[in-house]
Design an enzyme around this catalytic site. Sequence first.
Site, PDB file in Angstrom:
ATOM      1  CG  LEU A  53      -1.994  -1.121   1.243  1.00  0.00           C
ATOM      2  CD1 LEU A  53      -2.799  -1.042   2.526  1.00  0.00           C
ATOM      3  CD2 LEU A  53      -2.907  -1.044   0.033  1.00  0.00           C
ATOM      4  N   GLY A  54       2.021   1.176   0.609  1.00  0.00           N
ATOM      5  CA  GLY A  54       2.886   2.345   0.626  1.00  0.00           C
ATOM      6  C   GLY A  54       3.945   2.234   1.706  1.00  0.00           C
ATOM      7  N   GLY A  56       6.447   4.651   4.507  1.00  0.00           N
ATOM      8  CA  GLY A  56       6.569   5.928   5.183  1.00  0.00           C
ATOM      9  C   GLY A  56       7.834   5.976   6.000  1.00  0.00           C
ATOM     10  CG  PHE A  58       8.389   5.691  12.156  1.00  0.00           C
ATOM     11  CD1 PHE A  58       9.643   6.218  11.963  1.00  0.00           C
ATOM     12  CD2 PHE A  58       7.538   6.301  13.047  1.00  0.00           C
ATOM     13  CE1 PHE A  58      10.059   7.343  12.655  1.00  0.00           C
ATOM     14  CE2 PHE A  58       7.940   7.427  13.751  1.00  0.00           C
ATOM     15  CZ  PHE A  58       9.201   7.950  13.545  1.00  0.00           C
ATOM     16  N   GLY A  59       7.726   2.743   8.439  1.00  0.00           N
ATOM     17  CA  GLY A  59       7.338   1.406   8.047  1.00  0.00           C
ATOM     18  C   GLY A  59       6.692   1.328   6.688  1.00  0.00           C
ATOM     19  CB  ALA A  60       6.352  -1.132   4.254  1.00  0.00           C
ATOM     20  CB  ALA A  61       0.871   0.046   5.015  1.00  0.00           C
ATOM     21  CE  LYS A  78       0.843   1.610   9.945  1.00  0.00           C
ATOM     22  NZ  LYS A  78       0.310   2.801  10.651  1.00  0.00           N
ATOM     23  CG  ASP A 188       1.316  12.757  11.746  1.00  0.00           C
ATOM     24  OD1 ASP A 188       1.588  13.895  11.305  1.00  0.00           O
ATOM     25  OD2 ASP A 188       1.621  11.709  11.164  1.00  0.00           O
TER      26      ASP A 188
END
Length: 479
Positions: A53-54, A56, A58-61, A78, A188
Site C-alpha cells: 500500500l505504501g 513511510g 517508520f514502516g511499510a503497509a 504494517k 499527526d
Amino acid sequence: MELLCTRPGCTRPENSFADLDDPSKLKTVPQKYCTNCGMPLILGGRYLPSKLLGKGGFGAAFLAKDRFTPTMRSCVVKQFQPQGNLNAQALAIAQQLFEREAVILEDLGSKHRQIPQLYAFFPLIVPNHLTKVEEQFFYLVQEFIDGEDLETKLKRKGIFTEGEIIEVLDKILWVLQFVHDNNCIHRDLKPSNIMRDKKGRLYLLDFGAVKQVTATVGNPQKHSTGIFTAGFAPPEQMQGSAVYPATDLYALATTCLNLLTGKPPEELYDSYNNCWNWKPHVSNISDGLANILDRLLLPSPKDRFQSASEVLQALPSSQLYGGSSGTKTSIQTPVNSTVSSLPPTSPPTISVPNPSPITPSPKKGFSSIDLIIYSGFNGFEAVILIFSLKKFLAAPGVVIGFMIVSGLMYLQYRRTLDKKDLLLIGTITVCALMIALVFGGLAWNSVSFLLMAGLVGGAGLIAVASLFKLIYQLLSSIF
C-alpha cells in the site's frame, strides 16, 4: 495465490502458490517462503500479504487476507521498517512509537467505530539471507478501511466547499473528543490521516505518533518527542515542547486550510509578518467558520479553543452527532511522519502539563431494547391515562393525559427516568386501577378493558417506533 514478500529490499518479492487457491488446503497449508530471499510469507501463521500500500518514515503497509476467518477478511499489515540512517536513540523512539500505536489501537479502536481496530501485534525473527545474521521485524495488523483519504480526494476532485469542511470538522471533532477523553493526543492530523469509506463515514488513522497523557500536578513534562508533519504541526510541537488537545485542534485547522485552498500550509503562512494569510486564497467563506479557523491557528495553545467540544459548540450548521452509523471497514494510509528535533536525552516519559479539562462526550442514543421498553411503556401509560382522565374530566382529561405522557417521554429522552423508574410508575398505575376497582366502584370489565387497551397501545407504539427506526437506518445507509 500471489503472496508478497515483506522483507525490505527483496528484489523479487512476488511469489505464486497454486495450492493456496484450494479452499480445502488454504487454512492448513504450512508456512511458505519467498523463493528469492527465504523470508516467511504467511505472517503470524495466518496473514497473507498481497499488495504494497505504501511506505513511510517508520514502516511499510501491506494489504493482506486473514486465512483463519470464514470470509478471508481483508486487513492492513504494517511492518516496522525505519528509513534513513537513524542513530540508536532515534531508532528506539521509532520502535516505541510503533509499539505504542498497537497499544492505542487495541484500546481506542475497540471502543470507537471511527478508529481502526487492532487484530494482532507480533515480532518475526529471521536470518538475513546474505549475512546469515538474525533480523527482527515487528508487525501490526489492523482493520482495513475500504475508501479514500482526504489527501487523495483533494487531488482527484479539487478543493472542498465550506459545507464539506464543516462536515469534516463535525465528524472528526467527535473522534478527537473521544481520543482526548481517553488521555491521548494524536499529534499527526493531516488530510492523509483522515479516511472516508465507501459508505461515507470518516475515520481517523495513523496513531503511531499518539502521545499518552499522564500529567502530574506540579511536575509538568517540558519536552515532547519530535514527531510531526511539517506545515500541519503548531509551534509548540515543532519546538519539542509539551503538547495539548489544542495541538490537535491546530493541526485540524491547517488540514481544513489545505482542503479549502488546495495549497500546502507553508504557502498560506506569511513568514515575514509571522502570521497566517489564507483568506485571499478562499472565496465565499462565512465569517463564522473563518473566525473559528483563525482562533484554532493562534500561536499560543492557551488562546485557542481548549477542547473539541468547544469547537463543536461554535461550529456553524453543526449536526452535533458523534460519527456516522454503519459497519466499519479502510485503506490504511501507511506511516509517513518525520522524526525531527529529537531531544538530546533518552526517550522522554509520555506526559504533558496540566491538560485543559475536556467536556464529556455526548450521551449515546437508545438501543433497540431501550426503544422497545420505552415505546411499550409510553403506549400503555398513554392509553390508561387518556381513558381514565377522560372519564372524569371529559375533553380536558385527554389534553392532560397527553401532557403527562409527553412529560414522561421528555424525562426518558433526558435519561432522568431509567427502567427501574418506569417499572415503579407502571406498578403504581396498575395498583391505582385495582384500588379504583375495590374501593371506587369501578366495574371489573372497565378495568379489564383499560388493561387490554393499554397493552394494545403499547404494542402499537412499539410497532410504529420500530418502523420509524428502520426507515431512518435505511435512509442513513443511502445518504
